[in-house]
Design a protein around this motif. Sequence first.
Motif, mmCIF file in Angstrom:
data_model
loop_
_atom_site.group_PDB
_atom_site.id
_atom_site.type_symbol
_atom_site.label_atom_id
_atom_site.label_comp_id
_atom_site.label_asym_id
_atom_site.label_seq_id
_atom_site.Cartn_x
_atom_site.Cartn_y
_atom_site.Cartn_z
ATOM 1 N N THR A 72 -5.324 6.921 -2.759
ATOM 2 C CA THR A 72 -6.550 7.216 -2.105
ATOM 3 C C THR A 72 -6.691 7.133 -0.669
ATOM 4 N N GLU A 73 -7.838 7.472 -0.039
ATOM 5 C CA GLU A 73 -8.228 7.399 1.361
ATOM 6 C C GLU A 73 -7.837 5.682 1.401
ATOM 7 N N ALA A 74 -8.498 4.939 0.645
ATOM 8 C CA ALA A 74 -8.785 3.286 0.786
ATOM 9 C C ALA A 74 -7.317 2.824 0.677
ATOM 10 N N LEU A 75 -6.296 3.616 0.034
ATOM 11 C CA LEU A 75 -4.815 2.975 -0.257
ATOM 12 C C LEU A 75 -4.149 3.585 0.721
ATOM 13 N N VAL A 101 -0.775 -5.080 -12.764
ATOM 14 C CA VAL A 101 -1.589 -5.066 -13.936
ATOM 15 C C VAL A 101 -0.686 -4.595 -14.971
ATOM 16 N N ALA A 102 -0.401 -5.408 -16.153
ATOM 17 C CA ALA A 102 0.618 -4.996 -17.241
ATOM 18 C C ALA A 102 0.186 -3.380 -17.953
ATOM 19 N N GLY A 103 1.244 -2.724 -18.064
ATOM 20 C CA GLY A 103 0.956 -1.455 -18.495
ATOM 21 C C GLY A 103 0.946 -1.536 -20.294
ATOM 22 N N ALA A 104 0.196 -0.566 -20.694
ATOM 23 C CA ALA A 104 0.189 -0.480 -21.971
ATOM 24 C C ALA A 104 1.331 -0.035 -22.960
ATOM 25 N N VAL A 105 2.167 0.431 -22.072
ATOM 26 C CA VAL A 105 3.711 0.975 -22.975
ATOM 27 C C VAL A 105 4.781 0.606 -22.213
ATOM 28 N N VAL A 106 4.833 0.417 -20.783
ATOM 29 C CA VAL A 106 5.872 0.251 -20.014
ATOM 30 C C VAL A 106 5.765 -1.152 -19.488
ATOM 31 N N LYS A 107 6.909 -1.915 -19.234
ATOM 32 C CA LYS A 107 6.980 -3.074 -18.591
ATOM 33 C C LYS A 107 6.591 -3.092 -17.085
ATOM 34 N N ALA A 108 6.911 -2.005 -16.423
ATOM 35 C CA ALA A 108 6.578 -1.878 -14.978
ATOM 36 C C ALA A 108 5.113 -2.020 -15.072
ATOM 37 N N PRO A 109 4.806 -2.626 -13.755
ATOM 38 C CA PRO A 109 3.266 -2.763 -13.498
ATOM 39 C C PRO A 109 2.522 -1.580 -12.811
ATOM 40 N N LEU A 110 1.251 -1.679 -13.441
ATOM 41 C CA LEU A 110 0.415 -0.678 -12.509
ATOM 42 C C LEU A 110 -0.379 -1.090 -11.469
ATOM 43 N N VAL A 111 -0.675 -0.260 -10.687
ATOM 44 C CA VAL A 111 -1.474 -0.765 -9.303
ATOM 45 C C VAL A 111 -2.924 -0.694 -9.792
ATOM 46 N N LYS A 112 -3.557 -1.838 -9.924
ATOM 47 C CA LYS A 112 -5.063 -1.891 -10.240
ATOM 48 C C LYS A 112 -5.968 -1.014 -9.395
ATOM 49 N N GLU A 113 -5.664 -1.047 -8.121
ATOM 50 C CA GLU A 113 -6.298 -0.185 -7.159
ATOM 51 C C GLU A 113 -6.178 1.145 -7.137
ATOM 52 N N SER A 114 -5.464 1.595 -7.785
ATOM 53 C CA SER A 114 -5.310 3.179 -8.123
ATOM 54 C C SER A 114 -6.257 3.803 -9.043
ATOM 55 N N PRO A 115 -6.735 4.940 -8.880
ATOM 56 C CA PRO A 115 -7.522 5.515 -9.754
ATOM 57 C C PRO A 115 -7.064 6.010 -11.335
ATOM 58 N N LEU A 116 -5.812 6.455 -10.890
ATOM 59 C CA LEU A 116 -4.839 6.764 -12.021
ATOM 60 C C LEU A 116 -3.671 6.375 -12.032
ATOM 61 N N ASN A 117 -2.953 5.884 -13.187
ATOM 62 C CA ASN A 117 -1.706 5.506 -13.494
ATOM 63 C C ASN A 117 -0.938 6.191 -14.705
#
Length: 192
Positions: A72-75, A101-117
């Motif tokens: 996003t613009e903020a990122l 943030v822990a993913g639901a299926v993968v071990k790679a992390p999500l970026v919490k500040e992202s609107p969609l992962n």
Amino acid sequence: MKQNWKPGTLIYPLPALLISCGNTEENYNLLTVSWAGTLCTNPPMCYISVRPERHSYPIIKETGEFVINLTTEALAYATDWCGVKSGKDFQKFKEMKLTPVAGAVVKAPLVKESPLNIECKVKEIVPLGSHDMFIANVVNVVADDRYLNPDTGAFDLAAARLLVYTHGHYYKTGEEIGKFGWSVQKKKKNNE
């Protein structure tokens, strides 16, 4: 008048994405990618293209997983910074004050500040030249509920103020000028 140029990659704009990878906090990394896109709806598949010399390349190749994080613009600052600094030298999550943030299926992390992962599992790696294409199955999508329409539950991409990349420059997305099918939509009569 038009000019002929040498062959090049001038299909723009493209998404400006943060790709997160790694399966432990010690090897978590972020990589900025614009060579990315959708390949198939059913099953849902996408791709990212990464140079083999990038620090994230062997991490994604070894773990077979990554997460596409829309930006996003903020990122914008973090997106650019993560594209020019190497994970060999920096802990990018920490440096950019981003939250893994822990993913639901993968071990790679999500970026919490992202609107969609978009959680992805690598299906195939295709060597292409300067980049290798990681073709992946989409195994889970995480949407920030701040951007969900309360009536329909649809994700509001415009409200997320997404970032795009055009030939060395970042841009914010603009106002909507139509929706899919608007060019053939029948117009209602005034008394309907």
